[in-house]
Structure formats: structure tokens, C-alpha cells
Design an enzyme around this catalytic site. Structure first.
Site, short mmCIF file in Angstrom:
data_model
loop_
_atom_site.label_atom_id
_atom_site.label_comp_id
_atom_site.label_asym_id
_atom_site.label_seq_id
_atom_site.Cartn_x
_atom_site.Cartn_y
_atom_site.Cartn_z
N THR A 1 -2.86 5.31 -22.25
CA THR A 1 -2.74 3.99 -21.65
C THR A 1 -1.33 3.51 -21.95
OG1 THR A 1 -3.70 3.05 -23.65
CG2 THR A 1 -5.18 3.33 -21.77
N ASP B 1 -5.22 12.84 -25.90
CA ASP B 1 -5.29 11.46 -25.42
C ASP B 1 -4.61 10.58 -26.47
OD1 ASP B 1 -5.98 8.85 -24.88
OD2 ASP B 1 -8.03 9.30 -24.27
N ARG C 1 -1.47 -3.30 -18.78
CA ARG C 1 -2.69 -2.49 -18.74
C ARG C 1 -2.52 -1.40 -17.70
NH1 ARG C 1 -7.41 -4.88 -20.65
NH2 ARG C 1 -8.19 -2.76 -20.45
N TYR D 1 0.86 -1.19 0.00
CA TYR D 1 0.00 0.00 0.00
C TYR D 1 0.88 1.23 0.00
CZ TYR D 1 -4.96 -0.60 0.01
OH TYR D 1 -6.24 -0.80 -0.41
N LYS E 1 -1.02 -0.34 -25.25
CA LYS E 1 -1.35 -0.52 -26.67
C LYS E 1 -0.04 -0.51 -27.47
CE LYS E 1 -6.02 1.16 -25.98
NZ LYS E 1 -6.38 2.20 -25.01
N GLU F 1 -0.44 4.79 -0.66
CA GLU F 1 -1.22 6.00 -0.96
C GLU F 1 -0.33 7.22 -0.84
OE1 GLU F 1 -4.69 6.11 1.50
OE2 GLU F 1 -5.67 4.49 0.37
N1 DSN Z 1 -11.04 -0.24 -25.63
C1 DSN Z 1 -10.03 0.60 -26.18
C2 DSN Z 1 -9.87 0.35 -27.63
O1 DSN Z 1 -10.03 -0.78 -28.01
O2 DSN Z 1 -9.57 1.26 -28.40
C3 DSN Z 1 -10.35 1.96 -25.90
O3 DSN Z 1 -10.71 2.07 -24.57
#
Ligand code: DSN
Length: 414
Positions: free
Chosen positions: A218, A192, A227, A46, A221, A48
Site C-alpha cells: 500500500t 507484501d 490510500r 477515464y 502507511k 482504462e
Molecule cells: N488494515 C491494515 C492494517 O491496519 O494493518 C491492513 O489492511
């Protein structure tokens, strides 16, 4: 104790990922080192707060870990400030809104059904419920972002925040143009880059960092980490961003995932990551042009990045139907709306195709041409079970020489 049921599911998922052609634009294969860090002892702590300012004792090592993740992210993207704690892209965006807006303030962002994201103001998402949202889209003819419309709406609405970035858009985004528009109406700019962060890191897409007040992404990707997400911002927003993440919307950060992110950031700094991102885009272009040569309509006519959308309506098919046909022969995509789609989101007229995952397996142009041909044949023969059986055998022939990073570790336990 051996948990045979879970072990078996892990093995089955590893086999699936080896045997199928994963063309989901938002998925990838992180390295085994990334997965190892995510499953490490850091899962338990933890913490925080932030490095040096925690609400728990025993945080000396995780302070070092989070500091390393932050400094690596800063080296990659050149941002003034980085917060590596958001659990997801949506919570990263939520933190930006909490930091920059008050309830009812206006946002101008890309339409969800033309490539935007739920967290950019969709009325079924918190963002559309708590803020006054307006949307720009793509030009009906070119299917490129209509920057004239962005400018016109910005002047009419005078939004507090403009959001750029998309989930299903295959063209380069002109961050400078968005920044000029935002500045001209006194709006803040959030870029984004969840989909293209790895391409920005690899130098094959321009960076939004010099032009944006906030950048969210994120990390799983094209960036090929675990993730999760992070926020970058100009130094004047650093305090409000950190407060918005914790205690604003999250409690303890997942230190194991931050460890995984730190490993991925180091990998993204290596010379072979640049080569990887060049290959992702080349593969995407080759796959799109193979399908185009076979007579399929690619939204906007092609791609500049890792993904594109195929309009299957001229073939009298729906996205949902084709995604299932492809799944049945071992090709994994998702159904996706096309701009001005007459069909609803659970049916759609398109499929979204992305190359980050197959490029991580080492596939190149030859494989993309074969895969493009397979996808085309499957669409044209969607009701011919005999032909689909032959295509499925072909998928096995294509995938079998290509492992995925770290597969041998799973294979040992199979
Ligand atoms: N689910 C993601 C995507 O596939 O682009 C976006 O959140």
C-alpha cells in the site's frame, strides 16, 4: 454552492487529527501536496489501459503522469516493473494471485492471528476461498517468525506461492531466507511490504525486491502517500501482472490517486525522508521500551520497525477494552490479537501501537516517553475516571505544540 455539512465534517476531522495522538500503525499524515494532487482535476479522467495503450482518447497528460509515478517508484525500490494502478493492498495481492496461480493452487503464508493479513489466505477472504492455503506462524517462545516451520511446511506442501509480510509483526523480515526456501521448493515469492515500504524506501529495513518475484505495497502507511497500492515484479511477470490488474480485476485507474502517489514517491526520494524513517523506528523502540520498563509485556520483547503489540492480559484487561479507554483520553490505537491469543478477534488480548503518524508531526523521544507513560497509566487506571480525566488533559498538553503537515491549510478554513 457551499456544502456546509461536508465542510464542517472536513474541519472536524482535521481538528480530531490535530487533537488526538494517532498511534494506528497503518495510518499517517500525507503532505498537503499529496492531498492536493488527490483532489485535483485528474479525478475526472477515464484511462482504462496503460500509458500509450489506452481505450480512451485524451490520455496524453495522464500517460505522462502515470509514467512519472512508475519511474519514481522504480528509482526508489529498484524494481524491474511497477504497476501503480491497484486501488488497495488487497486488490494488489489479488492481481498477483490472478497472475501467478490458478483456482485451487496452494499458498503458504503467515497466520492472520499471528500477524498476517486477510488477503494472505484467510478463509473469510476471497484468497482463502479460491486457493488452498497453509500457514506458518511465530515461535511460541520468541514470538519471532519460525523459519524452521516455514521450511518444513514448504517441503510438505510444495506451495505454488509463498507469501511473506505482515500487518502486525514488529521484527525485521528475512527476505533472503524466504527466497531461499521458495527456490528450494520451486515456489514463487510474494513479499507484501504494505507496512514497511517507507522503512525500505528510507533504508532502515532491508529490501525484498532483489529476492522476490512480486512485491506488493500500500502507499499510505510508512510510505506516507494517499490510500492505494502498487505492485512491483520481475520483468518476466510484467505482462501478466498488468493484465491481472486491468482488465483482470479493475476498470479505470484513479488517476488523481496516482497523482498523489507520484508526489509521495518524490517526497520519499528526499534526504529528509530517510531521517523520517530513522525517527519512526527510534520512536517505536523508545515507546516500546518505556512501556516495557513500566512492566508491560511487549510481544516478542520489542520492535525493529514502526510498530509493536502490547499484551494487556497480565493486567486482566482485553484489547477491546483498552483501545476504548485510550480513545476516551485521545489516544488512538487498535485492538489486536497476540500470538496464540485465547480471545477472539473482536475482543483480543492486545493493542497494536505504531509511530509513523506521530513521527510525521515531528514528535521524538521525549514525547514517546511521555506517551508511553500515559498509555501505561491509562491501562493501570482503566476504571478510575478521575485519573483518566487528568491523563486526557495531559494528552492535550502533548499534542498542542505539534501540528500536522498542511494543518495550516485546514486551519485557515476553520
Ligand atoms: N488494515 C491494515 C492494517 O491496519 O494493518 C491492513 O489492511
Amino acid at each position: 454552492m457551499n456544502d456546509k455539512e461536508i465542510d464542517l465534517l472536513i474541519q472536524k476531522e482535521a481538528s480530531r487529527l490535530k487533537e488526538q495522538l494517532v498511534l494506528i500503525a497503518s495510518e499517517n499524515y500525507p503532505s498537503f501536496q499529496v492531498l492536493d494532487a488527490c483532489g485535483s482535476i485528474f479525478s475526472t479522467k477515464y484511462a482504462e489501459g496503460y500509458p500509450g495503450k489506452r481505450y480512451y482518447e485524451g490520455c496524453e497528460i495522464v500517460d505522462e503522469l502515470e509514467g512519472l509515478a512508475i519511474s519514481r517508484a522504480k528509482e526508489i525500490f529498484g524494481s524491474d516493473h511497477v504497476n501503480v494502478q491497484p486501488h488497495s493492498g488487497t486488490t494488489a495481492n489479488m492481481a498477483v494471485y490472478l497472475s501467478a496461480l490458478t483456482h485451487g493452487d496452494s499458498i503458504l503464508s503467515m497466520k492472520l492471528d499471528q500477524g498476517g493479513h486477510l488477503s494472505h489466505g484467510s478463509k473469510v477472504n476471497f484468497s482463502g476461498k479460491y486457493y488452498d492455503c497453509y500457514f506458518y506462524g511465530v515461535d511460541r517462545e520468541t514470538e519471532f517468525i519460525d523459519y524452521n516451520e516455514v521450511e518444513k511446511l514448504a517441503n510438505e506442501v510444495k506451495p505454488k506461492l509463498i507469501v511473506c509480510g505482515a500487518s502486525a509483526y514488529s521484527r525485521a523480515i528475512d527476505f533472503k531466507k524466504f527466497s531461499d526456501i521458495a527456490k528450494s521448493v520451486g515456489a514463487l515469492l510474494l513479499s507484501d511490504i504494505a507496512h514497511i515500504a517507507g522503512l525500505v524506501a528510507g533504508g532502515v529495513h532491508s529490501s525484498p525486491v532483489p529476492h522476490s518475484d512480486f512485491v506488493t505495497t500500500t502507499t499510505h502507511k510508512t510510505l506516507r502517500g494517499p490510500r492505494g497500492a502498487m505492485i512491483m515484479c520481475k520483468s518476466q511477470h510484467s505482462e501478466t501482472i498488468d493484465k491481472a490488474v486491468f482488465p483482470g480485476i479493475q476498470g479505470g485507474p484513479f488517476m488523481n490517486m496516482i497523482a498523489g502517489r507520484a508526489v509521495a514517491f518524490k517526497e520519499a526520494q528526499q534526504p529528509d525522508f530517510k531521517e523520517y524513517s530513522v525517527n519512526v523506528v527510534n520512536n517505536s523502540k523508545i515507546l516500546a521500551s518505556t512501556l516495557s520498563k513500566l512492566g508491560f509485556r511487549i510481544v516478542s520483547g520489542g520492535t525493529d520497525n514502526h510498530q509493536f503489540t502490547v499484551d494487556v492480559s497480565p493486567q486482566k484487561a482485553t484489547g477491546r477494552e483498552i483501545a476504548k479507554v485510550l480513545r476516551n483520553i485521545g489516544i488512538i490505537v487498535n485492538m489486536n490479537g497476540i500470538p496464540f491469543d485465547p480471545l477472539p478477534p473482536r475482543i483480543t488480548s492486545g493493542i497494536r501501537v505504531g509511530t509513523p503518524a506521530l513521527t510525521s508531526r515531528g514528535m521524538k523521544g521525549d514525547e514517546m516517553e511521555k506517551i508511553g507513560d500515559l498509555i501505561g497509566q491509562a491501562i493501570l487506571n482503566k476504571d478510575n475516571l478521575g485519573k483518566l480525566r487528568l491523563l486526557k488533559e495531559e494528552v492535550v498538553r502533548i499534542t498542542s505544540p505539534f501540528s500536522f503537515p498542511g494543518y495550516e491549510k485546514f486551519e485557515k478554513s476553520l
